[in-house]
Design a protein around this motif. Structure first.
Motif, PDB file in Angstrom:
ATOM      1  N   LEU A 103       0.818  -1.220   0.000  1.00  0.00           N
ATOM      2  CA  LEU A 103       0.000   0.000   0.000  1.00  0.00           C
ATOM      3  C   LEU A 103       0.848   1.266   0.000  1.00  0.00           C
ATOM      4  O   LEU A 103       0.432   2.301  -0.517  1.00  0.00           O
ATOM      5  CB  LEU A 103      -0.929   0.017   1.224  1.00  0.00           C
ATOM      6  CG  LEU A 103      -2.272  -0.691   1.084  1.00  0.00           C
ATOM      7  CD1 LEU A 103      -3.155  -0.414   2.293  1.00  0.00           C
ATOM      8  CD2 LEU A 103      -3.008  -0.266  -0.185  1.00  0.00           C
ATOM      9  N   ASN A 104       2.010   1.206   0.658  1.00  0.00           N
ATOM     10  CA  ASN A 104       2.910   2.361   0.728  1.00  0.00           C
ATOM     11  C   ASN A 104       2.195   3.605   1.258  1.00  0.00           C
ATOM     12  O   ASN A 104       2.219   4.677   0.659  1.00  0.00           O
ATOM     13  CB  ASN A 104       3.530   2.637  -0.645  1.00  0.00           C
ATOM     14  CG  ASN A 104       4.345   1.455  -1.140  1.00  0.00           C
ATOM     15  OD1 ASN A 104       5.038   0.805  -0.371  1.00  0.00           O
ATOM     16  ND2 ASN A 104       4.233   1.153  -2.428  1.00  0.00           N
ATOM     17  N   LYS A 105       1.530   3.439   2.387  1.00  0.00           N
ATOM     18  CA  LYS A 105       0.843   4.540   3.057  1.00  0.00           C
ATOM     19  C   LYS A 105       1.206   4.543   4.536  1.00  0.00           C
ATOM     20  O   LYS A 105       1.659   3.534   5.089  1.00  0.00           O
ATOM     21  CB  LYS A 105      -0.672   4.409   2.915  1.00  0.00           C
ATOM     22  CG  LYS A 105      -1.205   4.579   1.500  1.00  0.00           C
ATOM     23  CD  LYS A 105      -2.714   4.439   1.468  1.00  0.00           C
ATOM     24  CE  LYS A 105      -3.260   4.524   0.050  1.00  0.00           C
ATOM     25  NZ  LYS A 105      -3.098   5.858  -0.536  1.00  0.00           N
ATOM     26  N   LYS A 106       0.974   5.692   5.168  1.00  0.00           N
ATOM     27  CA  LYS A 106       1.143   5.794   6.619  1.00  0.00           C
ATOM     28  C   LYS A 106      -0.242   5.884   7.255  1.00  0.00           C
ATOM     29  O   LYS A 106      -1.088   6.667   6.822  1.00  0.00           O
ATOM     30  CB  LYS A 106       1.962   7.021   7.006  1.00  0.00           C
ATOM     31  CG  LYS A 106       2.113   7.182   8.522  1.00  0.00           C
ATOM     32  CD  LYS A 106       2.915   8.417   8.901  1.00  0.00           C
ATOM     33  CE  LYS A 106       3.023   8.521  10.426  1.00  0.00           C
ATOM     34  NZ  LYS A 106       3.792   9.710  10.861  1.00  0.00           N
ATOM     35  N   ILE A 107      -0.464   5.071   8.284  1.00  0.00           N
ATOM     36  CA  ILE A 107      -1.739   5.126   8.997  1.00  0.00           C
ATOM     37  C   ILE A 107      -1.482   5.263  10.498  1.00  0.00           C
ATOM     38  O   ILE A 107      -0.431   4.875  11.011  1.00  0.00           O
ATOM     39  CB  ILE A 107      -2.611   3.881   8.716  1.00  0.00           C
ATOM     40  CG1 ILE A 107      -1.930   2.576   9.210  1.00  0.00           C
ATOM     41  CG2 ILE A 107      -2.940   3.768   7.238  1.00  0.00           C
ATOM     42  CD1 ILE A 107      -2.418   2.078  10.534  1.00  0.00           C
ATOM     43  N   VAL A 108      -2.444   5.856  11.192  1.00  0.00           N
ATOM     44  CA  VAL A 108      -2.434   5.859  12.654  1.00  0.00           C
ATOM     45  C   VAL A 108      -3.627   5.019  13.112  1.00  0.00           C
ATOM     46  O   VAL A 108      -4.707   5.090  12.528  1.00  0.00           O
ATOM     47  CB  VAL A 108      -2.518   7.285  13.246  1.00  0.00           C
ATOM     48  CG1 VAL A 108      -1.224   8.040  13.049  1.00  0.00           C
ATOM     49  CG2 VAL A 108      -3.693   8.067  12.663  1.00  0.00           C
ATOM     50  N   GLN A 162       1.392   3.453  12.889  1.00  0.00           N
ATOM     51  CA  GLN A 162       1.649   4.146  14.159  1.00  0.00           C
ATOM     52  C   GLN A 162       0.459   3.884  15.079  1.00  0.00           C
ATOM     53  O   GLN A 162      -0.666   4.275  14.784  1.00  0.00           O
ATOM     54  CB  GLN A 162       1.822   5.654  13.944  1.00  0.00           C
ATOM     55  CG  GLN A 162       2.019   6.431  15.247  1.00  0.00           C
ATOM     56  CD  GLN A 162       2.088   7.934  15.028  1.00  0.00           C
ATOM     57  OE1 GLN A 162       2.351   8.411  13.918  1.00  0.00           O
ATOM     58  NE2 GLN A 162       1.840   8.703  16.077  1.00  0.00           N
ATOM     59  N   VAL A 163       0.722   3.210  16.185  1.00  0.00           N
ATOM     60  CA  VAL A 163      -0.327   2.910  17.155  1.00  0.00           C
ATOM     61  C   VAL A 163      -0.378   4.039  18.171  1.00  0.00           C
ATOM     62  O   VAL A 163       0.612   4.341  18.845  1.00  0.00           O
ATOM     63  CB  VAL A 163      -0.065   1.568  17.865  1.00  0.00           C
ATOM     64  CG1 VAL A 163      -1.174   1.277  18.881  1.00  0.00           C
ATOM     65  CG2 VAL A 163       0.034   0.430  16.853  1.00  0.00           C
ATOM     66  N   LEU A 164      -1.528   4.691  18.273  1.00  0.00           N
ATOM     67  CA  LEU A 164      -1.688   5.817  19.186  1.00  0.00           C
ATOM     68  C   LEU A 164      -1.754   5.345  20.629  1.00  0.00           C
ATOM     69  O   LEU A 164      -2.097   4.193  20.905  1.00  0.00           O
ATOM     70  CB  LEU A 164      -2.959   6.598  18.846  1.00  0.00           C
ATOM     71  CG  LEU A 164      -3.058   7.180  17.439  1.00  0.00           C
ATOM     72  CD1 LEU A 164      -4.423   7.823  17.240  1.00  0.00           C
ATOM     73  CD2 LEU A 164      -1.952   8.194  17.191  1.00  0.00           C
ATOM     74  N   ASP A 165      -1.443   6.247  21.557  1.00  0.00           N
ATOM     75  CA  ASP A 165      -1.652   5.946  22.969  1.00  0.00           C
ATOM     76  C   ASP A 165      -3.115   5.583  23.176  1.00  0.00           C
ATOM     77  O   ASP A 165      -4.015   6.218  22.618  1.00  0.00           O
ATOM     78  CB  ASP A 165      -1.303   7.162  23.843  1.00  0.00           C
ATOM     79  CG  ASP A 165       0.188   7.456  23.855  1.00  0.00           C
ATOM     80  OD1 ASP A 165       0.959   6.542  23.526  1.00  0.00           O
ATOM     81  OD2 ASP A 165       0.570   8.596  24.164  1.00  0.00           O
ATOM     82  N   ASP A 213      -1.927   9.235   6.168  1.00  0.00           N
ATOM     83  CA  ASP A 213      -2.869   9.164   5.045  1.00  0.00           C
ATOM     84  C   ASP A 213      -4.269   8.809   5.530  1.00  0.00           C
ATOM     85  O   ASP A 213      -5.258   9.334   5.012  1.00  0.00           O
ATOM     86  CB  ASP A 213      -2.390   8.115   4.034  1.00  0.00           C
ATOM     87  CG  ASP A 213      -1.069   8.495   3.389  1.00  0.00           C
ATOM     88  OD1 ASP A 213      -1.038   9.503   2.667  1.00  0.00           O
ATOM     89  OD2 ASP A 213      -0.070   7.794   3.635  1.00  0.00           O
ATOM     90  N   TYR A 214      -4.332   7.907   6.501  1.00  0.00           N
ATOM     91  CA  TYR A 214      -5.610   7.507   7.074  1.00  0.00           C
ATOM     92  C   TYR A 214      -5.473   7.388   8.586  1.00  0.00           C
ATOM     93  O   TYR A 214      -4.396   7.069   9.106  1.00  0.00           O
ATOM     94  CB  TYR A 214      -6.051   6.121   6.574  1.00  0.00           C
ATOM     95  CG  TYR A 214      -6.364   5.982   5.115  1.00  0.00           C
ATOM     96  CD1 TYR A 214      -7.237   6.852   4.463  1.00  0.00           C
ATOM     97  CD2 TYR A 214      -5.819   4.928   4.373  1.00  0.00           C
ATOM     98  CE1 TYR A 214      -7.534   6.687   3.126  1.00  0.00           C
ATOM     99  CE2 TYR A 214      -6.120   4.759   3.032  1.00  0.00           C
ATOM    100  CZ  TYR A 214      -6.972   5.651   2.410  1.00  0.00           C
ATOM    101  OH  TYR A 214      -7.273   5.479   1.090  1.00  0.00           O
ATOM    102  N   ALA A 215      -6.591   7.601   9.276  1.00  0.00           N
ATOM    103  CA  ALA A 215      -6.736   7.117  10.648  1.00  0.00           C
ATOM    104  C   ALA A 215      -7.571   5.843  10.559  1.00  0.00           C
ATOM    105  O   ALA A 215      -8.516   5.763   9.775  1.00  0.00           O
ATOM    106  CB  ALA A 215      -7.427   8.149  11.527  1.00  0.00           C
TER     107      ALA A 215
END
Length: 429
Positions: A317-322, A351-354, A391-393
């Motif tokens: 996918l080459n995207k960043k997600i949280v 990226q896993v949020l708190d 890019d997405y949450a």
């Protein structure tokens, strides 16, 4: 004189009966396990932001001791609880604090009979108003978006004018499935799907994505003959008897589905899954023992498929997600499955949020009296998401999706929709 063997068998029977009674008890008397450490209050998002809320220890175990003596000790402050279950997640003694509060509200509280009562009725009866709104969804969506209408709702029934009501789909998911989906029995394996209100009335695309993912793994998707709202919004707004009827109806249809085809029952809503499994016996006193082991949240099922080499074919996918963990999913211990599923998607930066509550908590944050508390609870989550420049949450909960999108303006989607985007279907061509 009784024999040792007789006494041993009697003890086993008593222990079995005791276990069944504990499982089916409408109230949970585990307040005796509370050691008054106040960890639950420290972790309670409402107690941090609203000084009018006494906190889960006082409303739960402490209050239950008093209510056990007399119903007069019931306090309307219990309505300030969001039912997020973070108190239960934090409790070192395993006390069902949130369940105590929910049961007490159902047993001693009552729906509000004023203008705000109209709001609570509309927000909680999702099947009724979903069936009315979907045929004329464009009109309903346009009217509820008009600033003047939002101001009137704010001043009359108490829906905060900074909130946007969820948009309805023009047509339900069940209707689409009936008219558009190919015969699912052709697939080698099968699952049942409890789609819930959100997919049926608000966001059929998630159900479509779910079917696409399942079919890519040679798994067919069967709907229940009938289903109703899982009951969470009804519980939250004081309609416990209606919630109980919904639970009994759903359990009957789940049992019928399993009798017809003994395969897993999957849900794409972390709250629906949690409710079907845990709230039915503990809060609503509805026996789900015949089906509870068959109910799974979808990411747990999918991760097992991937680990067994039966997962879907995926492209990078080459995207960043949280990723934001919903409170109910964390309470059930299912968040690890979603996180590992996301990490299994190639090319995805995760990226896993708190772990914190977003503050909306179903219908809670729509109400004028709760809005400021709701936003204060979620502010740190919003800031983390905005600063991530992702890019997405990603979140598993529909109400978390609404809250995040409204306060960050970042597209927020379900893990299944992201997985659907990553599908590599070229091998099927």
């Amino acid at each position: 004189m009784s024999s040792p063997l007789f006494n041993s068998n009697l003890l086993k029977i008593n222990e079995s009966l005791k276990a069944e009674l504990i499982f089916r008890a409408p109230t949970n008397t585990s307040f005796d396990q509370c050691i008054k450490c106040t960890v639950c209050t420290v972790y309670c998002p409402v107690a941090k932001e609203n000084p009018d809320y006494p906190g889960p220890k006082q409303c739960g175990p402490d209050g239950e001791r008093l209510r056990f003596k007399s119903p007069d000790y019931y306090d309307e402050a219990l309505k300030l609880c969001t039912n997020c279950k973070r108190c239960e997640t934090a409790c070192p003694s395993g006390v069902k604090i949130g369940d105590m509060i929910a049961v007490a509200r159902g047993k001693y509280g009552s729906p509000t009979y004023n203008m705000k009562g109209i709001r609570d009725f509309v927000l909680s009866h999702t099947d009724l108003f979903g069936s009315i709104a979907t045929p004329v969804a464009p009109i309903v969506n346009a009217i509820t978006s008009v600033p003047l209408v939002k101001t009137v709702m704010h001043k009359t029934i108490g829906v905060h004018d900074h909130k946007s009501l969820p948009k309805y789909s023009h047509g339900t998911f069940r209707k689409w499935y009936k008219n558009e989906v190919n015969d699912q029995s052709i697939f080698q394996r099968q699952v049942h799907y409890f789609h819930g209100c959100f997919v049926n009335y608000n966001h059929p695309q998630l159900g479509k994505d779910f079917i696409k993912v399942m079919n890519s793994m040679n798994i067919g998707v069967q709907l229940l003959d009938k289903e109703k709202c899982c009951g969470v919004p009804l519980i939250a707004n004081g309609y416990h008897k209606k919630a109980q009827k919904n639970a009994e109806f759903n359990v009957a249809n789940l049992e019928a589905a399993i009798e017809r085809q003994d395969v897993p029952i999957l849900s794409t809503s972390s709250t629906c899954s949690f409710t079907l499994q845990q709230e039915y016996p503990h809060v609503l006193d509805v026996d789900n023992s015949k089906v509870v082991k068959k109910i799974e949240y979808v990411t747990r099922f999918l991760l097992k498929e991937i680990m067994n080499g039966r997962g879907p074919k995926m492209k990078p996918l080459n995207k960043k997600i949280v990723y934001h963990t919903p409170c109910h999913l964390e309470r059930s211990g299912g968040n690890i499955y979603t996180i590992e599923l996301l990490r299994a998607i190639p090319g995805l930066e995760v990226q896993v949020l708190d772990s914190e509550c977003c503050g909306l908590a179903g219908t809670y944050g729509f109400k004028t009296e709760n809005y400021d508390t709701s936003i204060a609870i979620g502010r740190n989550v919003f800031n983390q998401i905005i600063e991530s420049k992702a890019d997405y949450a990603i979140t598993d909960c529909e109400t978390c999706k609404w809250q995040i999108e409204e306060n960050t303006h970042i597209t927020t989607i379900h893990p299944i929709s992201l997985l659907c985007e990553a599908l590599d279907l070229s091998h099927n061509e």
